[in-house]
Design a protein around this motif. Structure first.
Motif, PDB file in Angstrom:
ATOM      1  N   ALA A 121       0.828  -1.203   0.000  1.00 36.32           N
ATOM      2  CA  ALA A 121       0.000   0.000   0.000  1.00 36.32           C
ATOM      3  C   ALA A 121       0.864   1.255   0.000  1.00 36.32           C
ATOM      4  O   ALA A 121       0.546   2.235  -0.692  1.00 36.32           O
ATOM      5  N   MET A 122       1.963   1.234   0.739  1.00 36.33           N
ATOM      6  CA  MET A 122       2.844   2.403   0.774  1.00 36.33           C
ATOM      7  C   MET A 122       3.673   2.526  -0.496  1.00 36.33           C
ATOM      8  O   MET A 122       4.091   3.625  -0.859  1.00 36.33           O
ATOM      9  N   ALA A 123       3.930   1.407  -1.165  1.00 38.84           N
ATOM     10  CA  ALA A 123       4.758   1.439  -2.375  1.00 38.84           C
ATOM     11  C   ALA A 123       3.971   1.889  -3.612  1.00 38.84           C
ATOM     12  O   ALA A 123       4.578   2.222  -4.625  1.00 38.84           O
ATOM     13  N   MET A 124       2.644   1.897  -3.540  1.00 42.40           N
ATOM     14  CA  MET A 124       1.837   2.243  -4.715  1.00 42.40           C
ATOM     15  C   MET A 124       2.185   3.604  -5.326  1.00 42.40           C
ATOM     16  O   MET A 124       2.375   3.696  -6.536  1.00 42.40           O
ATOM     17  N   PRO A 125       2.282   4.683  -4.559  1.00 42.40           N
ATOM     18  CA  PRO A 125       2.620   5.963  -5.189  1.00 42.40           C
ATOM     19  C   PRO A 125       3.985   5.939  -5.893  1.00 42.40           C
ATOM     20  O   PRO A 125       4.148   6.515  -6.966  1.00 42.40           O
ATOM     21  N   GLN A 126       4.952   5.240  -5.297  1.00 40.89           N
ATOM     22  CA  GLN A 126       6.272   5.165  -5.919  1.00 40.89           C
ATOM     23  C   GLN A 126       6.257   4.298  -7.173  1.00 40.89           C
ATOM     24  O   GLN A 126       6.991   4.566  -8.122  1.00 40.89           O
ATOM     25  N   LEU A 127       5.443   3.256  -7.181  1.00 45.27           N
ATOM     26  CA  LEU A 127       5.393   2.371  -8.347  1.00 45.27           C
ATOM     27  C   LEU A 127       4.618   2.992  -9.503  1.00 45.27           C
ATOM     28  O   LEU A 127       4.734   2.535 -10.633  1.00 45.27           O
ATOM     29  N   GLN A 128       3.824   4.030  -9.238  1.00 46.59           N
ATOM     30  CA  GLN A 128       3.072   4.678 -10.301  1.00 46.59           C
ATOM     31  C   GLN A 128       3.878   5.806 -10.962  1.00 46.59           C
ATOM     32  O   GLN A 128       3.414   6.404 -11.918  1.00 46.59           O
ATOM     33  N   GLN A 129       5.065   6.079 -10.469  1.00 45.91           N
ATOM     34  CA  GLN A 129       5.954   7.075 -11.056  1.00 45.91           C
ATOM     35  C   GLN A 129       7.242   6.374 -11.462  1.00 45.91           C
ATOM     36  O   GLN A 129       7.564   5.314 -10.935  1.00 45.91           O
ATOM     37  N   PRO A 130       7.984   6.951 -12.406  1.00 41.66           N
ATOM     38  CA  PRO A 130       9.283   6.335 -12.748  1.00 41.66           C
ATOM     39  C   PRO A 130      10.159   6.218 -11.497  1.00 41.66           C
ATOM     40  O   PRO A 130      10.280   7.148 -10.713  1.00 41.66           O
ATOM     41  N   ASN A 131      10.731   5.027 -11.304  1.00 43.03           N
ATOM     42  CA  ASN A 131      11.517   4.760 -10.098  1.00 43.03           C
ATOM     43  C   ASN A 131      12.690   3.852 -10.433  1.00 43.03           C
ATOM     44  O   ASN A 131      12.745   3.272 -11.513  1.00 43.03           O
ATOM     45  N   PRO A 132      13.638   3.713  -9.518  1.00 46.53           N
ATOM     46  CA  PRO A 132      14.830   2.894  -9.797  1.00 46.53           C
ATOM     47  C   PRO A 132      14.550   1.404  -9.980  1.00 46.53           C
ATOM     48  O   PRO A 132      15.364   0.695 -10.561  1.00 46.53           O
ATOM     49  N   THR A 133      13.411   0.908  -9.485  1.00 47.48           N
ATOM     50  CA  THR A 133      13.138  -0.527  -9.619  1.00 47.48           C
ATOM     51  C   THR A 133      12.789  -0.916 -11.044  1.00 47.48           C
ATOM     52  O   THR A 133      12.899  -2.073 -11.418  1.00 47.48           O
ATOM     53  N   GLY A 134      12.326   0.037 -11.828  1.00 46.89           N
ATOM     54  CA  GLY A 134      11.914  -0.260 -13.194  1.00 46.89           C
ATOM     55  C   GLY A 134      10.489  -0.758 -13.299  1.00 46.89           C
ATOM     56  O   GLY A 134       9.999  -1.024 -14.395  1.00 46.89           O
ATOM     57  N   ILE A 135       9.807  -0.920 -12.175  1.00 44.37           N
ATOM     58  CA  ILE A 135       8.414  -1.364 -12.179  1.00 44.37           C
ATOM     59  C   ILE A 135       7.531  -0.130 -12.234  1.00 44.37           C
ATOM     60  O   ILE A 135       7.545   0.694 -11.333  1.00 44.37           O
TER      61      ILE A 135
END
Length: 116
Positions: free
Chosen positions: A39-53
């Motif tokens: 739930a906390m990772a959702m905002p980061q995963l919806q923007q370009p991030n280092p994980t590539g996801i």
């Protein structure tokens, strides 16, 4: 048999009983932590991030909503396993599966690997 169990409970130390109870509750705690992480990772995963996801809102809803139906399936399977191989072995097996699943989520590189 019941008197044997009561005899062991009388001689067991309180610390040992508390430790066993804490270990039995670990799967619930790890599930809550994993759900909170997603739930906390959702905002980061919806923007370009280092994980590539990179996921969209539709994929995010799938990712968060699939947890509960799979938990019901897991509960049914665990109930069956408890009858066949015993509660202790099924708890250990399910805890190992949950740890492996958490490691897969941590190591995932795509949306599909997050779903698995």
């Amino acid at each position: 048999m019941e008197s044997t169990i009561l005899k062991h409970q009388e001689t067991a130390g309180r610390m040992n009983m508390a430790l066993v109870a804490a270990i039995a509750m670990l799967p619930g705690f790890t599930f809550g932590g994993l759900l909170a992480y997603l739930a906390m990772a959702m905002p980061q995963l919806q923007q370009p991030n280092p994980t590539g996801i990179l996921i969209d809102l539709h994929q995010a809803s799938w990712l968060l909503s699939l947890n509960q139906p799979m938990r019901v399936v897991g509960t049914l399977i665990t109930g069956y396993l408890s009858e066949k191989i015993g509660r202790k072995r099924s708890l250990i097996m399910c805890s190992i599966c949950q740890m492996v699943g958490a490691i897969f989520i941590f190591m995932s590189t795509s949306f599909l690997s997050l779903l698995l």
